[in-house]
Design an enzyme around this catalytic site. Structure first.
Site, PDB file in Angstrom:
ATOM      1  N   SER A  13      42.817  35.697  34.973  1.00  0.00           N
ATOM      2  CA  SER A  13      43.830  36.396  35.742  1.00  0.00           C
ATOM      3  C   SER A  13      43.229  37.611  36.416  1.00  0.00           C
ATOM      4  CB  SER A  13      44.972  36.836  34.833  1.00  0.00           C
ATOM      5  OG  SER A  13      44.566  37.983  34.119  1.00  0.00           O
ATOM      6  N   LYS A  14      43.995  38.147  37.339  1.00  0.00           N
ATOM      7  CA  LYS A  14      43.537  39.332  38.041  1.00  0.00           C
ATOM      8  C   LYS A  14      43.204  40.430  37.052  1.00  0.00           C
ATOM      9  CE  LYS A  14      46.371  38.406  42.070  1.00  0.00           C
ATOM     10  NZ  LYS A  14      47.033  38.954  43.221  1.00  0.00           N
ATOM     11  N   ARG A  15      43.922  40.405  35.947  1.00  0.00           N
ATOM     12  CA  ARG A  15      43.719  41.451  34.955  1.00  0.00           C
ATOM     13  C   ARG A  15      42.396  41.307  34.214  1.00  0.00           C
ATOM     14  NH1 ARG A  15      49.241  41.230  35.139  1.00  0.00           N
ATOM     15  NH2 ARG A  15      49.197  39.200  34.141  1.00  0.00           N
TER      16      ARG A  15
END
Ligand code: GLU
Length: 477
Positions: free
Chosen positions: A247-249
């Protein structure tokens, strides 16, 4: 004609999953001489991040995943930014209301809140579906806020065929009457994607599996409008490991970051292509052009793919190895500049030295800075079990190596090599014992880009001798 699209929401940088979706849409359209369209889905103003539209343009250009139509290149089906298409959505939403596929809803936030069940879930109860035409008109004229909701049947099943996942069925009773037009007049994704894909003539919708089960409700709208449904291709998720989605995270999951880390751009794109797709042949290293020629929907896997940075690194190394010295110097420029040797040596020779020894460009400084930086080092570097060397061997080898090199009339790769080999024979030692010691002596490092000859050639005779003298002195301290 095949028309595919990439429809990102400008919510930050372009992460690997997004770029993979873009890449597959691009490859599929190129494979069939079709068109690839970029559409910016910016109707969710709360998630909008300044500057991210530019990141999308830049990343796509930079990676070579270029679109034929889009906001900044134009095309016959624009505007290609959803916030500029507001009036189009209003017009079609009204049409859908007339067709019975949607209805006005005036329920207040409090009333919606009161629909919460014991588990905290809210499901709209079609309360406003029964309002008369007159009442609706009166309330709109009064300026009452409203939304437009989809009218989903209470029974029946929506079925469609996804080219990757096969037949997908969802019971309508499990689908809520979702909002199509918000009270501020902006459409939701659920409505805009249908209207736009139809009006933009999209033949193949390629997107992530998160939309697999909402697609039946989009099909209801296609059917209500009497529009042809597109072909659906949902892509498997990309995982960080068996349990976690990438994920972007997860920090590093953006194209830009990998470029900054020194990955070869073509290798990133190549690797992304393999995340969820397997070519027919076993060849994995493929240029964008080769990917266009080989891409096929049959090769898309249903199962999630795991993002393996080590493999991408390996692929990057393969691209580096295949570069000419000139290409290397051009592509690695930013990283060569970060090294201490930039501008002080023949960069083509440095390139030649590095090409087979690094996988990503950011390894450059640590591999070559020794050319400029030389000083006291740990004498333990001379000790190497496999090479059978230690400081005693070094003490024996180095003065003789110094003498042999000093006597060379021509100072070249070959002449240095021959001098070292003569020394090996003269002393009756193993090749490694001479080469290891001399390399440590002139680099002060355990591992470097290049062996004795390459390093000596770059340093030149004078500096090579100076370093040998320094090392001999250091050993005898
Ligand atoms: N804007 C949507 C997203 O970024 C696009 C989904 C689609 O391709 O339809 O997830």
């Amino acid at each position: 004609m095949v028309r595919t699209r990439f429809a990102p929401s400008p919510t930050g940088y372009l992460h690997i999953g997004g770029l993979r979706t873009a890449l597959y849409g691009f490859l599929y359209s190129k494979r069939y001489d079709g068109k690839f369209i970029l559409r910016i889905e910016d109707t969710d103003t709360a998630r909008y991040v300044d500057g991210s539209v530019q990141i999308i343009y830049d990343t796509m250009r930079d990676s070579g995943i270029m679109y034929d139509e889009g906001p900044d290149v134009g095309g016959d089906y624009g505007p290609y930014i959803q916030s500029e298409r507001k009036s189009i959505y209003t017009e079609y939403a009204k049409k859908l209301v007339e067709l019975g596929g949607a209805y006005y809803c005036f329920c207040t936030a409090d009333r919606i809140e009161s629909l919460k069940d014991s588990t905290g879930n809210i499901r709209y109860d079609k309360h406003c579906l029964s309002l008369s035409k007159e009442e609706i008109e009166r309330r709109i004229a009064n300026g009452e806020p409203y939304v437009i909701r989809q009218n989903v049947p209470t029974e029946g099943t929506g079925t469609y065929h996804d080219l990757v996942y096969g037949d997908i069925s969802v019971d309508y009773k499990d689908i809520e009457d979702g909002i199509l037009i918000k009270s501020d007049g902006m459409p939701t994704y659920n409505f805009a994607n249908v209207v736009d894909d139809h009006l933009m003539g999209i033949t193949h919708v390629i997107r992530g599996t998160e939309y697999l089960s909402s697609t039946p409700k989009y099909n209801l709208m296609y059917d209500a409008f009497g529009w042809e449904r597109p072909t659906y291709i949902h892509l498997p998720p990309i995982m960080k490991d068996a349990q976690h989605k990438l994920s972007k995270r997860n920090g590093d999951a953006s194209y830009e970051d990998f470029v900054k880390k020194g990955y070869v751009k073509e290798a990133i794109v190549n690797y992304i292509a393999l995340l969820g797709w397997s070519p027919k042949s076993n060849v994995e290293k493929m240029s964008l052009k080769e990917l266009c020629e080989n891409f096929s929907l049959e090769g898309i896997n249903k199962s999630p793919s795991i993002f393996d940075e080590t493999k991408m690194k390996w692929l990057s190394g393969e691209y580096i190895k295949a570069m000419t010295d000139e290409e290397f110097v051009e592509k690695a420029d930013a990283f060569l500049k970060q090294s201490k040797v930039y501008g002080k040596y023949d960069m083509l020779k440095v390139a030649n030295l590095l090409k087979t020894r690094i996988e990503i460009f950011s390894e450059i400084p640590e591999k070559i800075d020794f050319l400029e930086e030389f000083g006291e080092y740990d004498l333990e570097l001379y000790t190497h079990k496999k090479m059978k060397t230690d400081t005693e061997i070094a003490k024996k080898v180095l003065p003789l190596a110094r003498k042999a090199i000093a006597e060379l009339k021509e100072f070249t790769f070959d002449s240095v090599h021959d001098a070292m080999m003569n020394l090996v024979n003269e002393l009756g030692v193993k090749n490694g014992q001479v080469f290891w010691c001399v390399r440590v002596a002139i680099s002060g490092k355990q591992s470097t880009a290049g062996g004795v000859m390459e390093i000596a050639e770059l340093l030149g005779k004078e500096e090579t001798l100076r370093r040998l003298d320094y090392s001999i002195e250091l050993l005898n301290k």
